[in-house]
Motif scaffolding. Structure first.
Motif, short mmCIF file in Angstrom:
data_model
loop_
_atom_site.label_atom_id
_atom_site.label_comp_id
_atom_site.label_asym_id
_atom_site.label_seq_id
_atom_site.Cartn_x
_atom_site.Cartn_y
_atom_site.Cartn_z
N GLU A 37 1.43 -0.91 0.04
CA GLU A 37 0.17 0.19 -0.22
C GLU A 37 1.13 1.12 0.07
OE1 GLU A 37 -2.51 -0.39 2.98
OE2 GLU A 37 -3.92 -1.77 2.49
N ARG A 38 2.21 1.35 0.41
CA ARG A 38 3.07 2.19 0.99
C ARG A 38 4.55 2.94 0.23
NH1 ARG A 38 -0.10 6.60 3.58
NH2 ARG A 38 2.24 7.67 3.69
N HIS A 39 4.07 1.26 -0.24
CA HIS A 39 5.49 0.95 -1.33
C HIS A 39 6.74 1.30 -0.44
CE1 HIS A 39 2.41 1.00 -4.82
NE2 HIS A 39 2.34 2.10 -4.44
N TRP A 40 6.89 0.79 0.69
CA TRP A 40 7.79 1.21 1.31
C TRP A 40 8.56 -0.20 1.13
CZ3 TRP A 40 5.08 3.11 6.55
CH2 TRP A 40 4.90 4.20 6.13
N LEU A 54 11.81 -3.35 9.61
CA LEU A 54 12.33 -2.45 9.62
C LEU A 54 12.13 -2.02 8.43
CD1 LEU A 54 16.12 -4.44 10.77
CD2 LEU A 54 14.65 -2.83 12.07
N LEU A 55 12.39 -0.91 8.23
CA LEU A 55 11.69 -0.12 7.45
C LEU A 55 12.96 1.07 6.81
CD1 LEU A 55 8.78 1.86 8.26
CD2 LEU A 55 8.42 -0.08 6.86
N PRO A 56 14.59 0.84 5.50
CA PRO A 56 15.11 1.51 5.33
C PRO A 56 14.79 2.87 4.75
CG PRO A 56 14.85 -0.40 3.99
CD PRO A 56 13.51 -0.34 4.68
N THR A 57 15.47 4.03 5.31
CA THR A 57 15.72 5.44 5.11
C THR A 57 16.05 4.78 3.90
OG1 THR A 57 16.57 5.71 6.58
CG2 THR A 57 14.76 5.69 7.39
N GLY A 58 15.99 6.65 3.43
CA GLY A 58 16.19 7.26 2.22
C GLY A 58 16.72 7.16 0.79
N ARG A 59 15.22 6.00 0.73
CA ARG A 59 14.52 5.18 -0.49
C ARG A 59 13.22 6.28 0.02
NH1 ARG A 59 16.22 -1.11 0.09
NH2 ARG A 59 18.50 -0.92 0.94
N THR A 60 12.14 6.01 -0.22
CA THR A 60 10.67 6.32 -0.22
C THR A 60 11.05 7.55 0.51
OG1 THR A 60 9.65 4.70 0.67
CG2 THR A 60 9.99 4.46 -1.59
N PHE A 61 11.72 7.89 1.73
CA PHE A 61 11.58 8.17 2.69
C PHE A 61 12.49 8.69 4.01
CE2 PHE A 61 10.22 4.72 5.18
CZ PHE A 61 10.91 4.53 6.19
N ASP A 62 12.52 9.34 3.93
CA ASP A 62 14.08 9.87 5.28
C ASP A 62 13.05 9.86 6.43
OD1 ASP A 62 16.32 9.89 3.44
OD2 ASP A 62 16.44 11.64 3.99
N ALA A 63 13.64 10.18 7.97
CA ALA A 63 12.65 9.97 9.43
C ALA A 63 13.86 11.78 9.80
CB ALA A 63 12.63 8.89 9.59
N ILE A 64 13.46 12.45 10.75
CA ILE A 64 13.51 13.42 11.06
C ILE A 64 13.30 12.58 12.49
CG2 ILE A 64 13.98 15.27 12.35
CD1 ILE A 64 12.85 16.73 9.25
N GLU A 65 14.36 11.98 13.38
CA GLU A 65 14.02 11.84 14.87
C GLU A 65 14.52 12.81 16.33
OE1 GLU A 65 16.36 8.24 18.31
OE2 GLU A 65 16.84 8.71 15.74
N VAL A 66 13.39 13.01 16.76
CA VAL A 66 13.03 13.63 18.48
C VAL A 66 12.74 13.45 19.07
CG1 VAL A 66 12.98 15.68 16.96
CG2 VAL A 66 10.94 14.65 17.56
N PRO A 67 12.68 13.74 21.04
CA PRO A 67 12.23 13.22 21.91
C PRO A 67 11.38 13.51 21.42
CG PRO A 67 14.47 14.37 22.60
CD PRO A 67 13.67 15.20 21.31
N GLU A 68 10.16 12.13 22.47
CA GLU A 68 9.30 12.47 22.05
C GLU A 68 7.91 13.63 22.61
OE1 GLU A 68 6.56 8.60 23.43
OE2 GLU A 68 6.59 9.76 25.08
N THR A 69 8.50 13.99 23.96
CA THR A 69 7.98 15.12 24.38
C THR A 69 8.44 16.85 23.22
OG1 THR A 69 10.64 16.05 25.64
CG2 THR A 69 8.59 14.70 26.76
#
Length: 223
Positions: free
Chosen positions: A31-34, A94-109
């Motif tokens: 569905e997402r092509h990830w 696991l979803l590899p990044t740098g392909r269909t998306f990147d991810a920005i990681e921050v603390p939950e708060t």
């Protein structure tokens, strides 16, 4: 919103139905092509959840790559995903990044504060995950890993001053409903839907994310 409740190290291994992982992996590919790749999994030893990697103090039990060539094993095929998880139904997703998306990681708060600001600003959001160790991952268009440091500097922040990390090529994020040791499962803070199929650019989200992380850094200094 459902909260993840931590448990002690001696807690029993949490139950996780293999078919949930298989179905989720297939859905992400179909569905997402990830791209998806199976990682390690949880096993029960003495009533505790331990990682299949065999490392006694594994930092991410049941939620990291199972082999060094993991990135080459990833597939965007639903048929391929079904075949891989049929062999090991308990494997993490696991979803590899740098392909269909990147991810920005921050603390939950900081992540929840940023989400509130983004909603007030009526920004377009992609999927967002939250992990048992209280981190959040905002899915954005590929290329964020190279852009974000300069974007943060333009906002007046030294990148090293903020607990804000980008994951691009060569990295991955752990996808729901993967469990991490005995501490709980990765969850969606913003689920993948037809509405958020088109991801935002990092530049669209970086201001509220940097602001929220800056607030958290200032609060930490004041404690």
């Amino acid at each position: 919103m459902e909260e993840t409740i931590g448990v002690t190290e001696a807690a029993p291994i949490p139950k996780q139905r293999g078919e949930q992982l298989l179905d989720s992996a297939v859905r992400y590919a179909e569905e997402r092509h990830w791209d998806v790749v199976p990682g390690t999994w949880l096993e029960s030893a003495g009533g505790r959840a331990v990682c299949s990697c065999g490392v006694e103090k594994c930092p991410a039990p049941g939620a990291h790559p199972a082999r060094p060539d993991w990135s080459t094993q990833a597939t965007g095929s639903a048929v391929g995903a079904r075949r891989m998880w049929s062999k090991q139904p308990k494997a993490s997703i696991l979803l590899p990044t740098g392909r269909t998306f990147d991810a920005i990681e921050v603390p939950e708060t900081a992540g929840f504060l940023a989400l509130a600001r983004m909603e007030r600003m009526e920004l377009t959001l992609g999927p967002v995950t939250r992990t048992p160790d209280r981190r959040m991952f905002f899915f954005v268009l590929p290329g964020a890993a190279t852009k974000v440091p300069d974007l943060v500097r333009k906002l007046g922040w030294p990148p090293a001053a903020l607990d804000l990390v980008t994951r691009g090529e060569g990295h991955y994020v752990v996808a729901p409903p993967t469990r991490v040791g005995g501490s709980g499962a990765v969850q969606w803070a913003r689920q993948p839907t037809a509405v958020n199929r088109w991801l935002p650019d990092a530049e669209e989200l970086i201001s509220p994310l940097a602001y929220a992380c800056g607030r958290e850094a200032a609060a930490a200094r004041g404690r």
